[in-house]
Design a protein around this motif. Sequence first.
Motif, PDB file in Angstrom:
ATOM      1  N   PRO A   3      14.521   8.750 -21.438  1.00 23.02           N
ATOM      2  CA  PRO A   3      13.949   9.707 -20.485  1.00 23.02           C
ATOM      3  C   PRO A   3      13.382  10.919 -21.219  1.00 23.02           C
ATOM      4  CG  PRO A   3      16.140   9.007 -19.800  1.00 23.02           C
ATOM      5  CD  PRO A   3      15.955   8.497 -21.196  1.00 23.02           C
ATOM      6  N   PRO A   4      12.370  11.572 -20.661  1.00 21.70           N
ATOM      7  CA  PRO A   4      11.809  12.761 -21.311  1.00 21.70           C
ATOM      8  C   PRO A   4      12.856  13.845 -21.524  1.00 21.70           C
ATOM      9  CG  PRO A   4      10.334  11.978 -19.586  1.00 21.70           C
ATOM     10  CD  PRO A   4      11.608  11.191 -19.459  1.00 21.70           C
ATOM     11  N   ALA A   5      12.674  14.595 -22.586  1.00 24.15           N
ATOM     12  CA  ALA A   5      13.593  15.696 -22.902  1.00 24.15           C
ATOM     13  C   ALA A   5      13.482  16.792 -21.858  1.00 24.15           C
ATOM     14  CB  ALA A   5      13.269  16.248 -24.283  1.00 24.15           C
ATOM     15  N   PRO A   6      14.571  17.509 -21.590  1.00 23.02           N
ATOM     16  CA  PRO A   6      14.521  18.626 -20.644  1.00 23.02           C
ATOM     17  C   PRO A   6      13.670  19.767 -21.202  1.00 23.02           C
ATOM     18  CG  PRO A   6      16.609  18.627 -21.805  1.00 23.02           C
ATOM     19  CD  PRO A   6      15.925  17.353 -22.193  1.00 23.02           C
ATOM     20  N   ILE A   7      13.041  20.497 -20.291  1.00 23.00           N
ATOM     21  CA  ILE A   7      12.210  21.644 -20.662  1.00 23.00           C
ATOM     22  C   ILE A   7      12.972  22.918 -20.336  1.00 23.00           C
ATOM     23  CG2 ILE A   7       9.999  22.817 -20.303  1.00 23.00           C
ATOM     24  CD1 ILE A   7       9.079  20.091 -18.992  1.00 23.00           C
ATOM     25  N   ALA A   8      13.068  23.811 -21.302  1.00 21.73           N
ATOM     26  CA  ALA A   8      13.660  25.127 -21.079  1.00 21.73           C
ATOM     27  C   ALA A   8      12.538  26.156 -21.096  1.00 21.73           C
ATOM     28  CB  ALA A   8      14.676  25.450 -22.171  1.00 21.73           C
ATOM     29  N   LEU A   9      12.377  26.874 -19.992  1.00 18.47           N
ATOM     30  CA  LEU A   9      11.383  27.939 -19.913  1.00 18.47           C
ATOM     31  C   LEU A   9      12.118  29.269 -19.773  1.00 18.47           C
ATOM     32  CD1 LEU A   9       8.566  29.158 -19.588  1.00 18.47           C
ATOM     33  CD2 LEU A   9       8.672  28.569 -17.146  1.00 18.47           C
ATOM     34  N   LEU A 118      10.173  13.503 -30.690  1.00 19.08           N
ATOM     35  CA  LEU A 118      11.636  13.514 -30.573  1.00 19.08           C
ATOM     36  C   LEU A 118      12.215  12.111 -30.707  1.00 19.08           C
ATOM     37  CD1 LEU A 118      12.072  16.092 -27.674  1.00 19.08           C
ATOM     38  CD2 LEU A 118      12.946  16.354 -29.999  1.00 19.08           C
ATOM     39  N   GLU A 119      11.530  11.141 -30.134  1.00 19.06           N
ATOM     40  CA  GLU A 119      11.994   9.754 -30.231  1.00 19.06           C
ATOM     41  C   GLU A 119      11.742   9.188 -31.625  1.00 19.06           C
ATOM     42  OE1 GLU A 119      11.702   5.537 -27.746  1.00 19.06           O
ATOM     43  OE2 GLU A 119      10.521   7.277 -27.120  1.00 19.06           O
TER      44      GLU A 119
END
Length: 306
Positions: A3-9, A118-119
Amino acid sequence: MTPPAPIALFAYNRPGHTRRTIEALQKNLLAAESRMFIFCDGAKTEADNAAVEQVKQIAHATSGFLSVKVIERKQNLGLANSIISGVTQLVKEYGTAIVFEDDLISSPHTLQYFNDALERYASEEKVMHISAYMLPIALDNLTETFFFRAAFSWGWATWARAWDNFEPDVDKLMQQFDKEKTSQFSIEHTMNFWKQMLDFKAGRNNSWAIRWYASVFLKQGLTLNPLHSLVHNIGHDGSGTHSNIENTYQVQIAQKRVKYFPNVIKEDKKAYEAIKHFLKNRKGSLFNRGLQFLKQLKGKYLRKNG
């Protein structure tokens, strides 16, 4: 595929910038599959209250992602502490994190680039940081992505295995540097990275980024970088806590998916030289622009008082 990595804004008191940053991220091809975490810092002064509340409203109204979670800080943590705690939280839970501040316009392909990288390098211990920004360097004979030593902080991603090496104590970091390491750290003194370390120690800045780069550097880590920048910083308009009005770092955002990732895990010598060349010329151009600015001020004064 994972799954896509989480985004921190990370946002504070710039509602206009925050809105533009979110709108650009919403246009990313992986936005609908990505978890978004918006960290809203608390107001430092009463004068900031209104703008901080506007940012929180924008955060709570955000959609277009797999999920959106807003984390409101009750007190003002400051950017450094907010980023350090937020990234630590996400990599602990998800193993990776993609990090944005509230003044970065992304390409529609930026999240794809981060997740592909990342992968691709998940088990490569030497690769510790993925940058989305690149200086407007000369493009001749350089590959679409390359490895470099410095960790640029305008849109980046990392893994828990790398972030575990983050050392927040500047004294512990600085005592590991000698004259040669200081030169290599500062790209042969073409960039003020060491001055940033000294300024942090003296309390003149509160940079998490310089301590993160030092942590990566001392572990002999590498950063992955795109040849064509995948983000543009809109914060150099004087609105940010740590920004000045500046256009040296303006770039055209890449509008196509990054497809090439190096197989050999070592710093790209040609890219290093291109970045060093840009930084040397930047010093000259800033000096010349400063002289021109002073001449303009002198001319205005003479016209007014002559």
